[in-house]
Design a protein around this motif. Structure first.
Motif, PDB file in Angstrom:
ATOM      1  N   VAL A  26       0.834  -1.200   0.000  1.00 19.23           N
ATOM      2  CA  VAL A  26       0.000   0.000   0.000  1.00 19.23           C
ATOM      3  C   VAL A  26       0.870   1.252   0.000  1.00 19.23           C
ATOM      4  O   VAL A  26       1.797   1.374   0.795  1.00 19.23           O
ATOM      5  CB  VAL A  26      -0.919   0.037   1.246  1.00 19.23           C
ATOM      6  N   VAL A  27       0.587   2.167  -0.920  1.00 17.05           N
ATOM      7  CA  VAL A  27       1.201   3.490  -0.854  1.00 17.05           C
ATOM      8  C   VAL A  27       0.066   4.486  -0.700  1.00 17.05           C
ATOM      9  O   VAL A  27      -1.028   4.282  -1.229  1.00 17.05           O
ATOM     10  CB  VAL A  27       2.049   3.833  -2.103  1.00 17.05           C
ATOM     11  N   SER A  28       0.316   5.565   0.048  1.00 15.49           N
ATOM     12  CA  SER A  28      -0.787   6.496   0.246  1.00 15.49           C
ATOM     13  C   SER A  28      -0.353   7.951   0.102  1.00 15.49           C
ATOM     14  O   SER A  28       0.801   8.297   0.339  1.00 15.49           O
ATOM     15  CB  SER A  28      -1.407   6.268   1.623  1.00 15.49           C
ATOM     16  N   ALA A  29      -1.313   8.758  -0.295  1.00 15.25           N
ATOM     17  CA  ALA A  29      -1.092  10.197  -0.419  1.00 15.25           C
ATOM     18  C   ALA A  29      -2.207  10.891   0.333  1.00 15.25           C
ATOM     19  O   ALA A  29      -3.359  10.453   0.276  1.00 15.25           O
ATOM     20  CB  ALA A  29      -1.132  10.592  -1.884  1.00 15.25           C
ATOM     21  N   ASN A  42      -3.157  14.094   0.036  1.00 15.87           N
ATOM     22  CA  ASN A  42      -3.877  15.123  -0.719  1.00 15.87           C
ATOM     23  C   ASN A  42      -3.666  14.900  -2.215  1.00 15.87           C
ATOM     24  O   ASN A  42      -2.841  14.074  -2.623  1.00 15.87           O
ATOM     25  CB  ASN A  42      -3.449  16.534  -0.307  1.00 15.87           C
ATOM     26  N   GLY A  43      -4.419  15.648  -2.993  1.00 14.59           N
ATOM     27  CA  GLY A  43      -4.382  15.444  -4.429  1.00 14.59           C
ATOM     28  C   GLY A  43      -3.021  15.704  -5.046  1.00 14.59           C
ATOM     29  O   GLY A  43      -2.587  15.008  -5.959  1.00 14.59           O
ATOM     30  N   GLU A  44      -2.351  16.722  -4.519  1.00 16.80           N
ATOM     31  CA  GLU A  44      -1.049  17.113  -5.075  1.00 16.80           C
ATOM     32  C   GLU A  44      -0.033  15.976  -4.904  1.00 16.80           C
ATOM     33  O   GLU A  44       0.701  15.634  -5.825  1.00 16.80           O
ATOM     34  CB  GLU A  44      -0.549  18.344  -4.316  1.00 16.80           C
ATOM     35  N   GLU A  45      -0.046  15.420  -3.687  1.00 13.70           N
ATOM     36  CA  GLU A  45       0.852  14.314  -3.395  1.00 13.70           C
ATOM     37  C   GLU A  45       0.458  13.095  -4.236  1.00 13.70           C
ATOM     38  O   GLU A  45       1.322  12.368  -4.738  1.00 13.70           O
ATOM     39  CB  GLU A  45       0.725  13.971  -1.902  1.00 13.70           C
ATOM     40  N   GLY A  46      -0.839  12.920  -4.376  1.00 12.35           N
ATOM     41  CA  GLY A  46      -1.350  11.813  -5.177  1.00 12.35           C
ATOM     42  C   GLY A  46      -0.875  11.913  -6.615  1.00 12.35           C
ATOM     43  O   GLY A  46      -0.522  10.914  -7.242  1.00 12.35           O
ATOM     44  N   LEU A  47      -0.858  13.117  -7.112  1.00 14.59           N
ATOM     45  CA  LEU A  47      -0.438  13.385  -8.487  1.00 14.59           C
ATOM     46  C   LEU A  47       1.001  12.913  -8.722  1.00 14.59           C
ATOM     47  O   LEU A  47       1.329  12.376  -9.778  1.00 14.59           O
ATOM     48  CB  LEU A  47      -0.552  14.888  -8.745  1.00 14.59           C
ATOM     49  N   LYS A  48       1.835  13.128  -7.710  1.00 12.90           N
ATOM     50  CA  LYS A  48       3.229  12.667  -7.829  1.00 12.90           C
ATOM     51  C   LYS A  48       3.287  11.143  -7.819  1.00 12.90           C
ATOM     52  O   LYS A  48       4.046  10.534  -8.563  1.00 12.90           O
ATOM     53  CB  LYS A  48       4.069  13.220  -6.659  1.00 12.90           C
ATOM     54  N   LEU A  49       2.461  10.545  -6.943  1.00 11.20           N
ATOM     55  CA  LEU A  49       2.533   9.084  -6.769  1.00 11.20           C
ATOM     56  C   LEU A  49       1.997   8.292  -7.963  1.00 11.20           C
ATOM     57  O   LEU A  49       2.405   7.154  -8.177  1.00 11.20           O
ATOM     58  CB  LEU A  49       1.811   8.662  -5.484  1.00 11.20           C
TER      59      LEU A  49
END
Lengths: 248, 133
Positions: free
Chosen positions: B28-31, B33-40
């Motif tokens: 599992v990897v998690s972010a 917020n959306g910005e962090e999610g965008l990187k992941l």
């Protein structure tokens, strides 16, 4: 207020004002529901993860208390869902996502969901179907809501015995029934059951409720071109039926 | 084992899902917020995305658009789960290409894990026949 003379303009203004109030009310319920659902979700997720043993073993007494908390939280979820549905119905914005639905699968899933509540009251819950059922024209999520309400009620008003769910073909429909061995409903009260906010004093029960669940169920089933009805005997139990059209 | 990306701003929910998914052997990897999610989403090896809608900076709707426009993630199953679950939102995320919309409050972590397993073994989904008002 003084000098209230109703002329056409006043009626229009009043209607506009009323529409505004309705809209504000709907938005308010929507916001509140979202705010309520956030902690409820966290409670459901935490308790089920603990109860299923993913954080280690627990003494039985602790488990029993947590199960009660889990079931009460689920009741809260049902209440919020019914409140949301009501506000959509009132606003005339209740919509359906219709597809060919495997009712057998929906029933099995909902039963799995309700199992903990049944166990807590030491009741049985069984499902009898007449073999392979045809697909029905329905909205799976909304039918789940109906079943959750009916099975939830059956559990709530039954102290001994249990809940039997059946599904069988009847002409061009599939009829699903939820029968309990609970307190039953008086004949003269049956007509009020599906009305908004109605809570009949069934038998000896003084169990509180909002009287929303069955109203929402009826709206859903009507919207899916089905029928919903009840057969009941005081002291013996109630059976709620609903029909859904077979898909072709 | 499959790698799941959770984009969700509630740390408790992330913790619960990480515990539950890890128990079944998922990575599992998690972010948060959306910005962090965008990187992941640029990361290699992600098999499925669980996406919340209400998040600071870039919300779930914006992120879903990016996911569908990104080569690596455009065909991945994306399970949007939110308590913001009125028909408008459901329709909007489906139009943006979400695989499924899940009402957060109605599902337990185990049910979610079973759903995820279902999508990873069988990606086909029966399309909706029609929508009526």
């Amino acid at each position: 207020m003084t000098d209230v003379s109703i002329n056409d303009k006043n009626v229009d203004d009043l209607q506009k004002e009323l529409d505004n109030i309705k809209q504000v009310q709907e938005e308010f319920i929507y916001k509140i529901s979202h705010e309520l659902r956030t902690p409820i979700t966290a409670i459901k997720g935490s308790l089920s993860t603990i109860l299923e043993g993913y954080t280690g073993d627990l003494p039985q007494a602790t488990k029993d208390i947590l199960k009660t908390a889990y079931n009460e939280n689920d009741r809260l979820i049902r209440l919020v869902n019914n409140l949301l549905a009501l506000s959509r119905i009132e606003g005339g914005r209740f919509t359906y996502a219709i597809k060919k639905t495997d009712i057998d699968e929906v029933i099995t899933k909902v039963m799995e969901n309700m199992r903990m509540a049944v166990k807590e009251k030491d009741l049985f819950m069984k499902y009898e179907s007449s073999g392979k059922l045809p697909l029905v024209v329905a909205d799976e999520d909304k039918i789940s809501e109906v079943l959750i309400n009916l099975i939830g009620n059956a559990i709530k008003y039954t102290q001994k015995g249990g809940v039997t769910i059946t599904a069988l073909i009847s002409g061009e429909t599939v009829v699903i029934s939820v029968a309990d061995t609970g307190i039953g409903i008086r004949k003269e009260d049956e007509q009020y059951l599906f009305k908004k906010f109605s809570q009949v004093q069934a038998g000896y029960s003084q169990q509180p409720g909002t009287g929303l669940g069955l109203f929402v169920c009826k709206q859903i089933i009507d919207g899916l071109n089905g029928k919903i009805w009840v057969e009941s005997s005081v002291g013996i139990g109630s059976t709620f039926f609903f029909s859904l059209p077979v898909a072709h | 084992m499959a790698k799941i990306l959770i984009i969700e701003d509630d740390p408790l929910i992330v913790k619960i899902y990480t515990t539950r998914l890890s128990a079944d052997g998922f990575e599992v990897v998690s972010a948060e917020n959306g910005e962090e999610g965008l990187k992941l989403i640029e990361q290699d090896g992600i098999n499925l995305i669980v996406l919340d809608l209400m998040m600071p900076r870039i919300d779930g709707f914006g992120l879903l658009e990016k996911i569908r426009a990104t080569e690596k993630t455009k065909d991945l199953p994306v399970l949007v789960y939110s308590n913001l679950a009125q028909e408008e939102e459901v329709t909007r995320v489906k139009n943006l290409g979400a695989t499924e919309f899940i009402v957060k409050a109605n599902i337990s972590p185990t049910e979610m894990v079973n759903k995820i397993k279902g999508y990873l073994t069988n990606k086909s989904q029966e399309p909706e026949v029609q929508s009526i008002q």
